[in-house]
Scaffold this motif. Structure first.
Motif, PDB file in Angstrom:
ATOM      1  N   THR A   1       1.003  -5.425  -6.565  1.00  0.00           N
ATOM      2  CA  THR A   1       0.292  -5.041  -5.343  1.00  0.00           C
ATOM      3  C   THR A   1      -0.676  -3.899  -5.644  1.00  0.00           C
ATOM      4  O   THR A   1      -0.596  -3.259  -6.691  1.00  0.00           O
ATOM      5  N   SER A   2      -1.555  -3.637  -4.707  1.00  0.00           N
ATOM      6  CA  SER A   2      -2.388  -2.446  -4.791  1.00  0.00           C
ATOM      7  C   SER A   2      -1.494  -1.216  -4.623  1.00  0.00           C
ATOM      8  O   SER A   2      -0.388  -1.308  -4.107  1.00  0.00           O
ATOM      9  N   VAL A   3      -2.007  -0.062  -5.053  1.00  0.00           N
ATOM     10  CA  VAL A   3      -1.266   1.184  -4.861  1.00  0.00           C
ATOM     11  C   VAL A   3      -1.267   1.513  -3.370  1.00  0.00           C
ATOM     12  O   VAL A   3      -2.312   1.517  -2.726  1.00  0.00           O
ATOM     13  N   THR A   4      -0.088   1.759  -2.836  1.00  0.00           N
ATOM     14  CA  THR A   4       0.074   2.160  -1.435  1.00  0.00           C
ATOM     15  C   THR A   4       0.643   3.570  -1.430  1.00  0.00           C
ATOM     16  O   THR A   4       1.487   3.894  -2.265  1.00  0.00           O
ATOM     17  N   SER A   5       0.170   4.402  -0.516  1.00  0.00           N
ATOM     18  CA  SER A   5       0.690   5.767  -0.492  1.00  0.00           C
ATOM     19  C   SER A   5       0.962   6.234   0.928  1.00  0.00           C
ATOM     20  O   SER A   5       0.344   5.773   1.884  1.00  0.00           O
TER      21      SER A   5
END
Length: 84
Positions: free
Chosen positions: A34-38
């Motif tokens: 996945t994309s980086v989630t923050s």
């Protein structure tokens, strides 16, 4: 053990110092991730699955536990998260 083997339904995330570098390494090695989630100021993470379908991921603490912002909101409130 007999019968169908199924992947775990829960996710295990491992701590890394730089989640964006870990993400780049996974992408370079053709791992579907996945994309980086923050959650700004708290944590950033990526998710992936191993070849057997077990749910894994990496996370980076964005601030030491003693410096985390005051608790508020909910980890279930998606409006608090940012995805690269």
């Amino acid at each position: 053990m007999t019968g169908e083997v199924r992947p775990l339904l829960n996710r295990i995330r491992f701590s890394v110092r730089d989640v964006r570098a870990a993400h780049a390494s996974l992408v370079e090695n053709d791992v579907e991730v996945t994309s980086v989630t923050s959650l700004p100021g708290v944590v950033a993470f990526v998710d992936l699955a191993d070849p057997w379908g077990n749910q894994l991921g990496y996370y980076e603490d964005l601030a030491p536990s003693s410096e985390q912002p005051i608790a508020g909101g909910s980890v279930h409130d998606e409006s608090l998260f940012v995805t690269d």
